[in-house]
Structures are given as structure tokens and as C-alpha cells.
Enzyme design. Structure first.
Site, PDB file in Angstrom:
ATOM      1  N   HIS A 223       7.322 -22.056  52.576  1.00 33.93           N
ATOM      2  CA  HIS A 223       7.717 -22.530  51.242  1.00 33.93           C
ATOM      3  C   HIS A 223       9.226 -22.448  51.006  1.00 33.93           C
ATOM      4  O   HIS A 223       9.735 -23.069  50.063  1.00 33.93           O
ATOM      5  CB  HIS A 223       7.023 -21.708  50.151  1.00 33.93           C
ATOM      6  CG  HIS A 223       5.555 -21.940  50.043  1.00 33.93           C
ATOM      7  ND1 HIS A 223       5.005 -23.202  49.965  1.00 33.93           N
ATOM      8  CD2 HIS A 223       4.506 -21.065  50.000  1.00 33.93           C
ATOM      9  CE1 HIS A 223       3.684 -23.098  49.880  1.00 33.93           C
ATOM     10  NE2 HIS A 223       3.361 -21.819  49.908  1.00 33.93           N
ATOM     11  N   ASP A 260      -1.906 -23.994  56.695  1.00 31.33           N
ATOM     12  CA  ASP A 260      -2.000 -23.100  55.544  1.00 31.33           C
ATOM     13  C   ASP A 260      -2.667 -23.853  54.384  1.00 31.33           C
ATOM     14  O   ASP A 260      -2.557 -25.078  54.285  1.00 31.33           O
ATOM     15  CB  ASP A 260      -0.592 -22.660  55.131  1.00 31.33           C
ATOM     16  CG  ASP A 260      -0.585 -21.540  54.109  1.00 31.33           C
ATOM     17  OD1 ASP A 260      -0.419 -20.382  54.503  1.00 31.33           O
ATOM     18  OD2 ASP A 260      -0.732 -21.845  52.905  1.00 31.33           O
ATOM     19  N   HIS A 262      -1.805 -23.926  51.395  1.00 30.11           N
ATOM     20  CA  HIS A 262      -0.771 -24.466  50.514  1.00 30.11           C
ATOM     21  C   HIS A 262       0.181 -25.362  51.300  1.00 30.11           C
ATOM     22  O   HIS A 262       0.441 -25.120  52.482  1.00 30.11           O
ATOM     23  CB  HIS A 262       0.020 -23.339  49.856  1.00 30.11           C
ATOM     24  CG  HIS A 262      -0.839 -22.366  49.112  1.00 30.11           C
ATOM     25  ND1 HIS A 262      -1.086 -21.079  49.564  1.00 30.11           N
ATOM     26  CD2 HIS A 262      -1.518 -22.487  47.947  1.00 30.11           C
ATOM     27  CE1 HIS A 262      -1.885 -20.462  48.712  1.00 30.11           C
ATOM     28  NE2 HIS A 262      -2.158 -21.291  47.727  1.00 30.11           N
ATOM     29  N   ASP A 347      -5.215 -18.528  54.718  1.00 33.11           N
ATOM     30  CA  ASP A 347      -5.668 -18.456  53.332  1.00 33.11           C
ATOM     31  C   ASP A 347      -6.603 -19.592  52.945  1.00 33.11           C
ATOM     32  O   ASP A 347      -7.018 -19.689  51.783  1.00 33.11           O
ATOM     33  CB  ASP A 347      -4.486 -18.393  52.361  1.00 33.11           C
ATOM     34  CG  ASP A 347      -3.355 -19.336  52.734  1.00 33.11           C
ATOM     35  OD1 ASP A 347      -3.503 -20.110  53.702  1.00 33.11           O
ATOM     36  OD2 ASP A 347      -2.309 -19.298  52.058  1.00 33.11           O
TER      37      ASP A 347
END
Length: 444
Positions: A223, A260, A262, A347
Site C-alpha cells: 500500500h 492480497d 486488498h 488475508d
């Protein structure tokens, strides 16, 4: 970079607890119960605490490689990698921690303890597995190949403030914090990835099947945008490694797979105009940070070398297997990279508290096994995984362990952990529509 200073007080910890409480509410009651049941496992927590003490003592140690020294002291010798199937590095960032924060310093020790318990370490496997024991931090120049120097120097200067006044929360970055050790430990995390690239590339010069690499590191990185941190991430570890592979090893074409839950917006932004680095992200539609839409495909010379596939909530093993066969593999084969780097976020697991996909430990075994074979087919086996997310310590640990088994060519033990009874029907129609849409956009 704007920094807010908060002392280590009960009230600030309470604020983080409230955030964690709200994050938990995103999941079903059953999943929270299962996570809570795990946290109550006394055997695991006893060993986890012991691991935490061990790692705490390791901070600031001298840097070398105990697995054999070649010309470069941070690369295992040719003799040591002759039989190796896996090289990994551990950078737990024990000082980078905030009470009640999901991205905690329990994460990497939990994985290491699981690997020991499951006999997936050099202690049990001999020369099959190599651990790079001590790691050279990345240089500021390495970090500045991706991030603005003003951000890097600003974070370094903020460390004195953190030491004096307490933890720092970084405005505009999501729930990202910094402690007095964050700068150094983030350099070590990025350096671990760089060292693994060195080791895998060196092995590939002498072997047709070099070992896979896995950086068990934190803080995570995907990120972090060029101008600053974001979403638990400080430096873009996989992006920094990609630039390093190009600059130092002459590996011009790099393919980055990010699974991931996200969207890896930082990696996406770093290479959005670059035709030589292909970034492919699968992530849950509508999840943090809200980027990664179908039409984000790159810009200018880089148009077509960014692929984003947002998957509907509830997507699971069937969806991801289809995505690999119909999207990931064809993209990699068409791009013909010199190395594959993977942002490995765990995740998406059905037990994870921060999202709503239905990946299982078996899903991650499939991804690890297939990516390993893909790297062997297209780029001489050169491939390094980088830990990103994963916040249920048990599902994270089991899934990383099963990824290790995939790298070793051993059968999955996912059935010992996964519970099919908690799964529900995947949204197959929506998944099919998403896959067909991305295939049309990218002519797959």
C-alpha cells in the site's frame, strides 16, 4: 508527510482497540468465535511469547549469513544451494508495534513457530531449506528507487520524535503508525527481499531449478505509495526489489503478482507508466483502499501492463483456481518476464477478520505450487514471495507453512486445518462475469 504524536497511554491504546473492534465486526459471528478460540490456545501463545523475546534480542545484531559465505557475504555459497528448494528470510520488526493493532509484531513469530512445529526449517530439513539468518538493511538509494527522498528523510528524522514522545500516527495514510524503530526495521524488511533476490538469481546461474524465495517480513509494503506510507505499509518491499532486480541483475522484465485481499495501490502507482514491470492484482471488490478497478490498466508506455481483477465477496478456491488458469498464467506467459515477484497476502482466508473472501489454506497451496511451476516455465525458476497481509495468526501460519510445502514439492496438509463446513456457495455468476470482463479488456 504529516505526523501526529501520541504518547503510549491507555487512551491511545483504547482508540486502537476500538478500531480493531470495528474491523472485527466486518466478519460473521462464527468466524470471530473461531479466531477467539485460537487466541486462547495456551500452547501456541506460550511459544509465541518465547519467540517474541527471542526476536526482541535480535534487533540490532550484526549482519552476516550463517548458511555459507560466497563472494558476497549475504549470498549463500554455491555448495549450500546445490540441494536447496527454498531460501527464506525472517524480519519480524519486533519494535514496530502498537497494542491492539491488527498488523502486530506477533505475526512473523507466529509463522516461525508454526514452521518449527511442522518441521519446515533447516533444523529438520538440512540443506533443502536455507534461512538467511541476519540481513543487510536496504540502502536509502534502494528505497529512493521507488519512494520520494523527502519522505524517506522525513521518516528517518521522525524517529527521534517517536522515541521521545511515543508512537506516531501518520495523517492521510490510513491506520499506519511509526515507532522509534520503524525506520531501521523497514530498511531491514526491504533488505531481506533484496537479499533473497540476490540469492535466487545467483542460484539460477548454476541450476535449472533454483530455490524459491520467501521474505517473512514486516511492515508490509504494497500500500505504500511513492510519496509516503499507507494502510499499515511503510516502504514498498516488492516494488523496491523489482527495481533492484532491474538495476543490479539486469532483469529487465519483472512480473508482480499480488493476491492480497486488498488492492496493492502502492505497487500499482509505482509502475503505472512502466512497460517493463507488469503488475497484476486480485483483490476483494470494494475493500480498502477502494482502488484497483478493471479500467486501471496503466498509462502511456505502461498501458496494458497493469491488470486489476476485483473479485466479489465470497469468492473462494474455485474462483481463484479459475483466475489462475484463465488470467494469471496467460498474462505471465505472454509477458515473458525475467523474474516473478509475489505480494503474498494471506488475508483472503475465510478466517481472516479484515475481509470477506473464502480462500482456504488449500487455495494458498494451489497458488504457491502453480506460481512455482509458472516461474520454472517462463523465467528459469526465479521467484520470490513477500509477506503482505494476514491477520488471523493461525490461518496465516498454516497457510504460509503449506506454501512452504508447495515449494518443497510435498503434498498439502490443508485438510488437517481447513473446515469445509464453514464455507458457503461462491458467487459463481459474478466471478465468471468479472473474469470475462478482465479477459476482454486485456485480450486474454
Amino acid at each position: 508527510m504529516l505526523l501526529q504524536t501520541f504518547p503510549r497511554s491507555p487512551s491511545s491504546e483504547g482508540n486502537m482497540f476500538l478500531m480493531w473492534h470495528h474491523l472485527h465486526k466486518w466478519k460473521t459471528h462464527d468466524r470471530i468465535d473461531m479466531y477467539g478460540k485460537f487466541c486462547g490456545d495456551q500452547f501456541f501463545l506460550k511459544n509465541l511469547t518465547r519467540g517474541r523475546r527471542y526476536f526482541s534480542r535480535s534487533i540490532g545484531t550484526s549482519i552476516s549469513c550463517s548458511n555459507g559465505i560466497g563472494k558476497d557475504p549475504y549470498i549463500p555459497s554455491n555448495e549450500k544451494v546445490t540441494n536447496a528448494k527454498l531460501i527464506y528470510a525472517v524480519a519480524p520488526a519486533m519494535g514496530h508495534n502498537q497494542e491492539s493493532h491488527p498488523e502486530s509484531n506477533f505475526r512473523v513469530p507466529a509463522i516461525v513457530n508454526a514452521l518449527e512445529k511442522m518441521e519446515l526449517t533447516p533444523k529438520f530439513r538440512g540443506s533443502e531449506i536455507i534461512e538467511l539468518q541476519n540481513l543487510k538493511p536496504a540502502s536509502v538509494d534502494d528505497i529512493a528507487s521507488v519512494h520520494a527522498r523527502a519522505y524517506v528523510s522525513g521518516l528517518e528524522k521522525a524517529m527521534d520524535q517517536a522515541a521521545q514522545q511515543g508512537i506516531l500516527f501518520i495523517d492521510g495514510s490510513g491506520p499506519t503508525y511509526a515507532t522509534a524503530t520503524t525506520f531501521h526495521e523497514s530498511l531491514v524488511a526491504a533488505g531481506a527481499g533484496i537479499s533473497l533476490v540476490d540469492s535466487v538469481v545467483a542460484a539460477s546461474e548454476n541450476r535449472l531449478n533454483p530455490p524459491m524465495g520467501f521474505a517473512l517480513i514486516r511492515p508490509p509494503g504494497h500500500h505504500a505509495i511513492p510519496k509516503g506510507p499507507m494502510g499499515f505499509c511503510v516502504f514498498g518491499n516488492v516494488a523496491i526489489a523489482a527495481r533492484y532486480a532491474q538495476r543490479v541483475h539486469g532483469l529487465k522484465r519483472v512480473f508482480i503478482i499480488d493476491f492480497d485481499v486488498h488492492h496493492g495501490n502502492g505497487t500499482n502507482d509505482a509502475f503505472y507508466n512502466d512497460p517493463d514491470i507488469f503488475f497484476l492484482s486480485t483483490h476483494q471488490d470494494g475493500s480498502y483502499p477502494g482502488t484497483g478497478k478493471f479500467d486501471e490498466v496503466g498509462h502511456g508506455d505502461g498501458e496494458g501492463t497493469t491488470l486489476n481483477l476485483p473479485l466479489p465477496g465470497g469468492s473462494g478456491d474455485i474462483a481463484m483456481t479459475t483466475v489462475f488458469d484463465e488470467v494469471i498464467a496467460p498474462c505471465v506467459q505472454r509477458f515473458k518476464p525475467d523474474i516473478i515477484l509475489v505480494s503474498a497476502g494471506y488475508d483472503g482466508h475465510v478466517l481472516d477478520p479484515l475481509a470477506s473472501l473464502q480462500f482456504t489454506t488449500g487455495t494458498y497451496y494451489m497458488l504457491a505450487s502453480n506460481i512455482k511451476q509458472l516461474a520454472k516455465d517462463v523465467c528459469g525458476g526465479r521467484c520470490v514471495f513477500f509477506l503482505e497481509g494476514g491477520y488471523n495468526l493461525e490461518s496465516l501460519s498454516y497457510s504460509v507453512a503449506d506454501s512452504f510445502r508447495a515449494f518443497l514439492g510435498e503434498r498439502s496438509l490443508a485438510s488437517d486445518f481447513d473446515n469445509p463446513a464453514i464455507l458457503y456457495d461462491e458467487p459463481s455468476t459474478k466471478v465468471k462475469q468479472a473474469i470475462q470482463r478482465v479477459k476482454h479488456i486485456h485480450s486474454l
